[in-house]
Design an enzyme around this catalytic site. Structure first.
Site, PDB file in Angstrom:
ATOM      1  N   GLU A  11       1.045  -1.219  -0.050  1.00 49.23           N
ATOM      2  CA  GLU A  11      -0.313  -0.387  -0.196  1.00 49.23           C
ATOM      3  C   GLU A  11       1.032   1.213  -0.060  1.00 49.23           C
ATOM      4  O   GLU A  11       1.743   1.394   1.150  1.00 49.23           O
ATOM      5  CB  GLU A  11      -1.019  -0.005   0.914  1.00 49.23           C
ATOM      6  CG  GLU A  11      -2.162   0.717   0.913  1.00 49.23           C
ATOM      7  CD  GLU A  11      -1.773   1.730   2.246  1.00 49.23           C
ATOM      8  OE1 GLU A  11      -1.055   2.777   1.623  1.00 49.23           O
ATOM      9  OE2 GLU A  11      -1.806   1.945   3.677  1.00 49.23           O
ATOM     10  N   CYS A  47      -2.042   7.885   4.516  1.00 53.76           N
ATOM     11  CA  CYS A  47      -2.241   7.874   3.484  1.00 53.76           C
ATOM     12  C   CYS A  47      -3.630   8.217   2.778  1.00 53.76           C
ATOM     13  O   CYS A  47      -3.927   8.458   1.619  1.00 53.76           O
ATOM     14  CB  CYS A  47      -2.142   6.691   2.846  1.00 53.76           C
ATOM     15  SG  CYS A  47      -2.335   5.166   4.529  1.00 53.76           S
TER      16      CYS A  47
HETATM   17  P1  NAP Z   1       8.909   4.100   3.320  1.00 51.48           P
HETATM   18  O1  NAP Z   1      10.374   4.971   2.976  1.00 51.48           O
HETATM   19  O2  NAP Z   1       8.852   2.780   2.005  1.00 51.48           O
HETATM   20  O3  NAP Z   1       9.757   2.322   4.532  1.00 51.48           O
HETATM   21  C1  NAP Z   1       8.622   1.878   5.026  1.00 51.48           C
HETATM   22  C2  NAP Z   1       9.753   0.437   5.049  1.00 51.48           C
HETATM   23  O4  NAP Z   1      10.026  -0.050   4.027  1.00 51.48           O
HETATM   24  C3  NAP Z   1      10.612   1.060   5.879  1.00 51.48           C
HETATM   25  O5  NAP Z   1      11.158  -0.129   7.227  1.00 51.48           O
HETATM   26  C4  NAP Z   1      11.927   0.695   5.491  1.00 51.48           C
HETATM   27  O6  NAP Z   1      12.793   0.221   5.879  1.00 51.48           O
HETATM   28  C5  NAP Z   1      11.504  -0.119   4.159  1.00 51.48           C
HETATM   29  N1  NAP Z   1      12.326  -0.038   3.043  1.00 51.48           N
HETATM   30  C6  NAP Z   1      12.436   1.576   2.120  1.00 51.48           C
HETATM   31  N2  NAP Z   1      13.283   1.347   0.952  1.00 51.48           N
HETATM   32  C7  NAP Z   1      13.658  -0.034   0.905  1.00 51.48           C
HETATM   33  C8  NAP Z   1      13.990  -1.038  -0.060  1.00 51.48           C
HETATM   34  N3  NAP Z   1      14.466  -0.628  -0.926  1.00 51.48           N
HETATM   35  N4  NAP Z   1      13.969  -2.311  -0.183  1.00 51.48           N
HETATM   36  C9  NAP Z   1      13.416  -2.884   1.319  1.00 51.48           C
HETATM   37  N5  NAP Z   1      13.041  -2.383   2.357  1.00 51.48           N
HETATM   38  C10 NAP Z   1      12.330  -0.877   1.932  1.00 51.48           C
HETATM   39  O7  NAP Z   1       8.250   4.792   4.410  1.00 51.48           O
HETATM   40  P2  NAP Z   1       7.239   5.653   5.155  1.00 51.48           P
HETATM   41  O8  NAP Z   1       8.997   4.796   6.154  1.00 51.48           O
HETATM   42  O9  NAP Z   1       6.242   4.748   6.043  1.00 51.48           O
HETATM   43  O10 NAP Z   1       7.664   7.004   4.765  1.00 51.48           O
HETATM   44  C11 NAP Z   1       8.655   7.447   3.953  1.00 51.48           C
HETATM   45  C12 NAP Z   1       8.478   8.576   3.250  1.00 51.48           C
HETATM   46  O11 NAP Z   1       7.012   7.896   2.943  1.00 51.48           O
HETATM   47  C13 NAP Z   1       7.810   9.893   3.356  1.00 51.48           C
HETATM   48  O12 NAP Z   1       8.658  10.735   3.648  1.00 51.48           O
HETATM   49  C14 NAP Z   1       6.802   9.902   3.085  1.00 51.48           C
HETATM   50  O13 NAP Z   1       6.636  11.107   1.584  1.00 51.48           O
HETATM   51  C15 NAP Z   1       5.833   8.829   1.611  1.00 51.48           C
HETATM   52  N6  NAP Z   1       5.195   8.010   1.816  1.00 51.48           N
HETATM   53  C16 NAP Z   1       4.875   7.633   3.477  1.00 51.48           C
HETATM   54  C17 NAP Z   1       3.521   6.482   3.545  1.00 51.48           C
HETATM   55  C18 NAP Z   1       2.903   6.149   4.397  1.00 51.48           C
HETATM   56  O14 NAP Z   1       1.640   5.565   4.233  1.00 51.48           O
HETATM   57  N7  NAP Z   1       3.609   5.683   5.044  1.00 51.48           N
HETATM   58  C19 NAP Z   1       2.242   7.318   2.928  1.00 51.48           C
HETATM   59  C20 NAP Z   1       2.719   7.876   1.303  1.00 51.48           C
HETATM   60  C21 NAP Z   1       4.339   8.475   1.032  1.00 51.48           C
HETATM   61  P3  NAP Z   1      14.371   1.418   5.842  1.00 51.48           P
HETATM   62  O15 NAP Z   1      13.489   2.778   6.643  1.00 51.48           O
HETATM   63  O16 NAP Z   1      15.588   1.089   6.924  1.00 51.48           O
HETATM   64  O17 NAP Z   1      14.848   1.830   4.873  1.00 51.48           O
END
Ligand code: NAP
Length: 524
Positions: free
Chosen positions: A267, A303
């Site tokens: 998601e 989200c």
């Molecule tokens: P995220 O950066 O996608 O991280 C979610 C999980 O996935 C973390 O455990 C992360 O680990 C892991 N991950 C990230 N990149 C990866 C990769 N290449 N391979 C394997 N695992 C990976 O999401 P978030 O921390 O919730 O949000 C960060 C950014 O996402 C925000 O700045 C925001 O703009 C955007 N975002 C989030 C959402 C939401 O619903 N959470 C929705 C829209 C946008 P690590 O942190 O250890 O890398």
């Protein structure tokens, strides 16, 4: 009362110090490091976690619905017993207000109890029985019985913005455990201590219920290393993910490059359009107040936050914009989840400011403490919006874009050009019903949940909820990550042909010892 946080991973019931150094969690309100440091797992240690989950699968898949339900109820109870410690730590780690975290803790335990109820009801087996018809002409019909079986160990990635409900014991973990699948949970580095306390709760429930310790494992390490290896591990049979589009797609691609690809239920991002039709502007003050609240609640880090609002041109629309501007102008920033997230939001809003034809319609002031940028709302016209893809990009934080349109017909073409969404919202009065009816099929094509009235933030956990939608809202729009239907993501159907009653699995027996709902010869 929780045990002391140690900064360790949980592998097969043991707390393990990682071999790859350590990192600190941070308090985003002060940018101060939190103790203790969290030790990061090495590749071989991660392999032990997936091996433990694989080992646990044989006995866990054989548990009865009542055993599994009692386990989920126990996890809920153990979380409630640690409620104070969980909220205290999560407040430090996320900057989210206590009231929000209190609600999220209840949501997390209620969600586990809801899945327990589904197991006791037995509907998750989706049993269908076509009894044999030996006399059928020209050929007899065989006896066929279908039920759903668990896939195997599931990797779950939690999001930063829901440290409980979309994290360690959140919806993906609860639905995988309910389906009969052991879980390896990749902890989010934005709330490691909270993750560890919740893992203690799950581990306690595993011990209480006498389950295999590998049913749940918590692993700490960077996504790019540990996360990628986890998704590529041959023991892992499916992935549940909530987070960014970049992270979700990296995991999706890794899963598809495996020799044996596996389903990834990611998601990711959405801008959740709101369509305001003219009749809704009769009470524009209430509409502006509600929209402001939905955009800025939880610092806009949801989200389902409405990131686009389509508004009629003309006086009534102008009045709404003036009222909305006032709300934003009087607002103050709230601490965002991490420095990186606050910086990413500043970049995204800065980009919008520099687009031609876009104006700032209202902007508040930065809040107290670190990482609390000022909420902002932008305005543009439909032609500008349709000619510039940048305007549809998600701004994860307290910001939104108002787009002025002239007629409902124009909306049909704009909806067709939008990406897949978690939600879409109509704000309309009875005088607008004809337009809503015309727009609805187009909105169905792009959204997982369609609201008439209200605001999309706040996702009810129930049987009928859909928290999903076409790409890029998710990588699989055929299902949902919230609500009881989520169990099916971690199961697959198996049909048993011509089995004697004594060899049939319990839910497909004529005797129906688990008393599950059965569709018998097409009849419910
Ligand atoms: P995220 O950066 O996608 O991280 C979610 C999980 O996935 C973390 O455990 C992360 O680990 C892991 N991950 C990230 N990149 C990866 C990769 N290449 N391979 C394997 N695992 C990976 O999401 P978030 O921390 O919730 O949000 C960060 C950014 O996402 C925000 O700045 C925001 O703009 C955007 N975002 C989030 C959402 C939401 O619903 N959470 C929705 C829209 C946008 P690590 O942190 O250890 O890398």
């Amino acid at each position: 009362m929780s045990d002391q946080i140690q900064g360790k991973s949980l592998i097969n019931g043991k707390w393990v110090t990682g071999s790859e150094g350590s990192v600190s969690g941070f308090n985003p309100a002060t940018d101060e490091a939190l103790t203790p440091e969290i030790s990061l797992l090495g590749a071989e240690q991660l392999d032990q976690a997936t091996a433990a989950a694989k080992d646990a699968f044989a006995s866990y898949r054989a548990t009865t619905p009542e055993e599994r339900a009692a386990f989920l109820d126990d996890v809920a109870e153990q979380i409630e017993a640690r409620r104070e410690d969980i909220i205290a730590r999560a407040t430090q780690e996320t900057g989210l207000p206590e009231a929000r975290l209190t609600g999220e803790t209840s949501r997390t335990s209620n969600q586990l109890r809801l899945f327990a109820k589904v197991l006791r009801h037995g509907n998750d087996n989706s049993v269908r029985i076509d009894p044999a018809q030996p006399e059928r002409q020209p050929a007899p019909r065989v006896d066929l019985r279908q039920r759903r079986v668990p896939l195997g160990p599931v990797a779950v990635f939690g999001a930063s913005n829901f440290p409980l409900a979309f994290s360690t014991a959140g919806g993906d973990t609860a639905s995988a455990l309910a389906a009969g699948c052991p879980v390896v949970f990749k902890a989010h580095n934005a709330h490691p201590g909270t993750s560890e306390i919740v893992a203690q709760a799950i581990n306690q429930a595993i011990n209480n219920q006498g389950l295999h310790p590998g049913v749940f494992n918590l692993v700490f390490g960077p996504g790019a290393k540990i996360g990628q290896r986890l998704v590529s591990d041959p023991e892992i049979t499916a992935v549940g993910f909530t987070g960014s589009r970049t992270g979700g797609m990296a995991i999706f691609h890794a899963a598809n490059q495996r020799p044996i690809p596996i389903p990834v239920y990611a998601e990711m991002s959405a801008v959740n359009p709101v369509f305001v039709l003219p009749g809704a502007l009769d009470d524009s003050a209430a509409l502006a107040e509600g929209f402001f609240g939905s955009v800025t609640g939880s610092a806009g880090q949801l989200c389902t936050k409405p990131g686009l609002l389509f508004l009629p041109v003309g006086e009534a629309g102008d009045k709404f914009v003036a009222e909305l501007s006032e709300h934003f102008n009087n607002s103050h920033g709230q601490t965002m989840l991490t420095k990186n997230i606050a910086d990413a939001w500043l970049d995204a809003t800065q980009k919008l400011r520099s687009q031609s034809g876009v104006r700032v319609a209202g902007e508040g002031t930065t809040g107290e403490g670190r990482n609390a940028p000022a909420p902002v709302v932008f305005e543009t016209d439909l032609a500008t919006f349709e000619s510039n893809d940048v305007l549809e990009a998600e701004m994860f934080g307290p910001a939104s874009l108002v787009i002025r349109y002239s007629s409902a017909d124009e909306l049909i073409s704009v909806i067709g050009g939008l990406e897949g969404q978690l939600t879409a919202t109509f704000r309309a009065a009875e005088s607008d019903f004809q337009d809503v009816e015309a727009l609805l099929p187009h909105v169905e094509d792009i959204a997982g949940r369609i609201l008439f009235g209200g605001w999309p933030t706040g996702v009810e956990v129930g049987h009928a909820m859909v928290h999903g939608g076409p790409f890029p809202a998710t990588t699989n729009g055929a299902t949902t990550s919230v609500g009881t239907l989520a169990i099916e993501r971690f199961q697959r159907p198996v049909a048993y042909q011509s089995f004697p009653e004594s060899l049939r699995p319990a839910p497909v027996q004529d005797a129906n010892p688990w008393n599950v709902p059965q569709v018998y010869d097409g009849q419910f």
